[in-house]
Design an enzyme around this catalytic site. Structure first.
Site, PDB file in Angstrom:
ATOM      1  N   ASP A   7       0.850  -1.201   0.000  1.00 44.43           N
ATOM      2  CA  ASP A   7       0.000   0.000   0.000  1.00 44.43           C
ATOM      3  C   ASP A   7       0.887   1.252   0.000  1.00 44.43           C
ATOM      4  O   ASP A   7       1.780   1.386   0.842  1.00 44.43           O
ATOM      5  CB  ASP A   7      -0.864  -0.035   1.272  1.00 44.43           C
ATOM      6  CG  ASP A   7      -1.873   1.100   1.313  1.00 44.43           C
ATOM      7  OD1 ASP A   7      -2.411   1.462   0.254  1.00 44.43           O
ATOM      8  OD2 ASP A   7      -2.131   1.601   2.427  1.00 44.43           O
ATOM      9  N   HIS A   8       0.640   2.156  -0.930  1.00 41.15           N
ATOM     10  CA  HIS A   8       1.383   3.433  -0.998  1.00 41.15           C
ATOM     11  C   HIS A   8       2.905   3.274  -0.981  1.00 41.15           C
ATOM     12  O   HIS A   8       3.586   3.952  -0.187  1.00 41.15           O
ATOM     13  CB  HIS A   8       0.969   4.385   0.135  1.00 41.15           C
ATOM     14  CG  HIS A   8      -0.429   4.888   0.012  1.00 41.15           C
ATOM     15  ND1 HIS A   8      -0.788   5.882  -0.877  1.00 41.15           N
ATOM     16  CD2 HIS A   8      -1.575   4.525   0.650  1.00 41.15           C
ATOM     17  CE1 HIS A   8      -2.092   6.106  -0.753  1.00 41.15           C
ATOM     18  NE2 HIS A   8      -2.587   5.284   0.143  1.00 41.15           N
ATOM     19  N   GLU A  63      -1.460   5.770  -8.631  1.00 41.73           N
ATOM     20  CA  GLU A  63      -2.333   6.851  -8.139  1.00 41.73           C
ATOM     21  C   GLU A  63      -2.398   8.005  -9.124  1.00 41.73           C
ATOM     22  O   GLU A  63      -1.369   8.524  -9.570  1.00 41.73           O
ATOM     23  CB  GLU A  63      -1.851   7.340  -6.764  1.00 41.73           C
ATOM     24  CG  GLU A  63      -2.762   8.401  -6.152  1.00 41.73           C
ATOM     25  CD  GLU A  63      -2.673   8.481  -4.627  1.00 41.73           C
ATOM     26  OE1 GLU A  63      -2.302   7.477  -3.990  1.00 41.73           O
ATOM     27  OE2 GLU A  63      -2.986   9.555  -4.080  1.00 41.73           O
ATOM     28  N   GLY A  83      -7.629   8.915   6.502  1.00 46.54           N
ATOM     29  CA  GLY A  83      -7.449   9.106   7.942  1.00 46.54           C
ATOM     30  C   GLY A  83      -8.613   9.713   8.691  1.00 46.54           C
ATOM     31  O   GLY A  83      -8.450  10.159   9.833  1.00 46.54           O
TER      32      GLY A  83
HETATM   33  P1  13P Z   1      -8.216   5.143   5.610  1.00 43.28           P
HETATM   34  O1  13P Z   1      -7.188   5.035   6.697  1.00 43.28           O
HETATM   35  O2  13P Z   1      -8.757   6.520   5.526  1.00 43.28           O
HETATM   36  O3  13P Z   1      -9.230   4.083   5.703  1.00 43.28           O
HETATM   37  O4  13P Z   1      -7.446   4.942   4.221  1.00 43.28           O
HETATM   38  C1  13P Z   1      -6.946   3.687   3.895  1.00 43.28           C
HETATM   39  C2  13P Z   1      -6.136   3.736   2.673  1.00 43.28           C
HETATM   40  O5  13P Z   1      -6.438   4.415   1.726  1.00 43.28           O
HETATM   41  C3  13P Z   1      -4.946   2.892   2.625  1.00 43.28           C
HETATM   42  O6  13P Z   1      -4.291   3.038   1.415  1.00 43.28           O
HETATM   43  O1  G3H Z   2      -3.280   5.138   3.484  1.00 47.05           O
HETATM   44  C1  G3H Z   2      -2.375   4.659   4.184  1.00 47.05           C
HETATM   45  C2  G3H Z   2      -2.669   3.883   5.377  1.00 47.05           C
HETATM   46  O2  G3H Z   2      -3.465   4.641   6.243  1.00 47.05           O
HETATM   47  C3  G3H Z   2      -1.462   3.382   6.092  1.00 47.05           C
HETATM   48  O3  G3H Z   2      -0.578   4.372   6.400  1.00 47.05           O
HETATM   49  O4  G3H Z   2       0.742   2.727   7.756  1.00 47.05           O
HETATM   50  O5  G3H Z   2       1.779   4.805   6.915  1.00 47.05           O
HETATM   51  O6  G3H Z   2       0.072   4.902   8.722  1.00 47.05           O
HETATM   52  P1  G3H Z   2       0.573   4.185   7.501  1.00 47.05           P
HETATM   53 ZN    ZN Z   3      -4.498   5.090   0.664  1.00 48.97          ZN
END
Ligand code: 13P
Ligand code: G3H
Ligand code: ZN
Length: 336
Positions: free
Chosen positions: A82-83, A134, A197
């Site tokens: 993720d990301h 994205e 978030g």
């Molecule tokens: P939320 O934390 O807002 O549910 O977002 C999750 C997200 O997009 C993870 O990539």
């Molecule tokens: O969108 C991203 C998720 O909320 C996870 O982010 O693990 O870096 O807090 P994080």
């Molecule tokens: Zn996200």
């Protein structure tokens, strides 16, 4: 089952018009909650690990936990990055065994985003692994901290000046075809009005933009920041009864799934459930010395939240389950 490839579960969802939940995991408790919820609901699932979670857990341990948990259930489970915000994070995840990647180049100029996404896609496709990319930027609520009323309690959508910023950051329909073609990406995290978030589900989605994007590409569209998105038509009515009129073209998650949204990312709501479950247990017994007596109700609370999302997304009941528990009992029974 062994880990499934991301595109397989998304293709099924797209064909049958349901969405697959992608839940962020930060520890073994999350992974158990996610995979067990999926097994009990008969739902495909995506377990996603962010670079932050990778730093917390370690890449190898994260992969080992998710891979083993997936093998213990009979529904298809995907391990998704993720990301990933760098080329290296994506390649490391690819080499470590992730079955789906994401490159988030939303902070970069479009051309740079396209260039790096394409280079990751090239490597990933050599190993048969898909890449989500994205387009536009899905912001974090923290970016608007100084624009939020001091007493903002997440019981209504963030104010108009924030909405205007969110609209500016949305994916532009005219970029879609070129972005998808030049990157070769397999799914699109398109900014369509959500905010990362959020502590409650009060933010609408711009369905009109989702529709415009879907007219320009047939690859799966991913919704980020979904903890904050209004869930159902009933929730819209409830908000409107309290005086918050949704603008033309905006709607809720239930509508967006009907419009073909197919991967829905949830992190904050699950994390908050974990904390709530643990807090309740701790409040009941503040002298507890066995941490499992606190984390276990936290894990149960996550599982219930995840199951609720699977029902909302329509992914529940899509997979016929062959229960593994009975097999286990037979094997583990010792001699008389
Ligand atoms: P939320 O934390 O807002 O549910 O977002 C999750 C997200 O997009 C993870 O990539
Ligand atoms: O969108 C991203 C998720 O909320 C996870 O982010 O693990 O870096 O807090 P994080
Ligand atoms: Zn996200």
């Amino acid at each position: 089952m062994s880990l499934e490839i991301g595109t397989v579960v998304l293709k099924e969802g797209l064909e049958k018009r349901y969405a697959v939940g992608a839940f962020n995991a930060n520890s073994a408790e999350y992974v158990q909650a996610i995979t067990q919820a999926a097994e009990e609901e008969g739902s495909p699932v995506i377990v996603q690990i962010s670079p932050g979670a990778t730093r917390y857990l370690g890449l190898e341990l994260a992969v080992a936990i998710v891979k083993t948990a997936a093998e213990m259930v009979s529904i298809p489970a995907v391990l998704h990055l993720d990301h990933g915000v760098t080329y290296e994070q994506n390649i490391n995840a690819l080499k470590a065994g992730f079955t789906s990647l994401m490159y988030d180049g939303s902070e970069l100029p479009l051309e740079e985003n396209i260039k790096i996404t394409a280079s990751i896609v090239k490597e990933a496709h050599l190993r048969g692994v898909p890449v989500e990319a994205e387009l536009g930027k899905i912001p974090k609520i923290e970016e608007f901290e100084d624009m939020l009323p001091a007493d903002y309690d997440y019981s209504y959508p963030p104010p108009q000046d924030i909405q205007e910023k969110v609209i500016e950051l949305m994916a532009k329909p005219e970029d879609v075809e070129r972005f998808v073609e030049q990157t070769g990406c397999d799914s699109l995290a398109a900014a369509i009005g959500s905010i990362h978030g959020m502590k409650n589900d009060v933010q609408p989605l711009y369905l009109k933009r989702l529709r415009e994007i879907r007219q320009r590409t047939d690859i799966p569209i991913v919704c980020h920041g979904s903890s904050g998105v209004i869930r159902t038509r009933r929730d819209v009515e409830e908000l409107e009864a309290r005086g918050y009129k949704l603008s033309e073209g905006w709607g809720c998650m239930e509508d967006a799934i009907k419009e073909g949204l197919v991967k829905i990312n949830i992190a904050t709501a699950v994390s908050m459930s974990f904390l709530r479950g643990m807090k309740e247990a701790w409040n009941k017994n503040p002298n507890e010395k066995d941490s499992r007596k606190i984390t276990s109700p936290g894990r149960d609370a996550m599982k219930e939240t995840i199951k609720g999302y699977m029902r909302l997304f329509g992914s529940s009941g899509q997979i016929a389950i062959t229960p593994k528990t009975e097999e286990l009992e037979e094997v583990t029974e010792g001699p008389e």
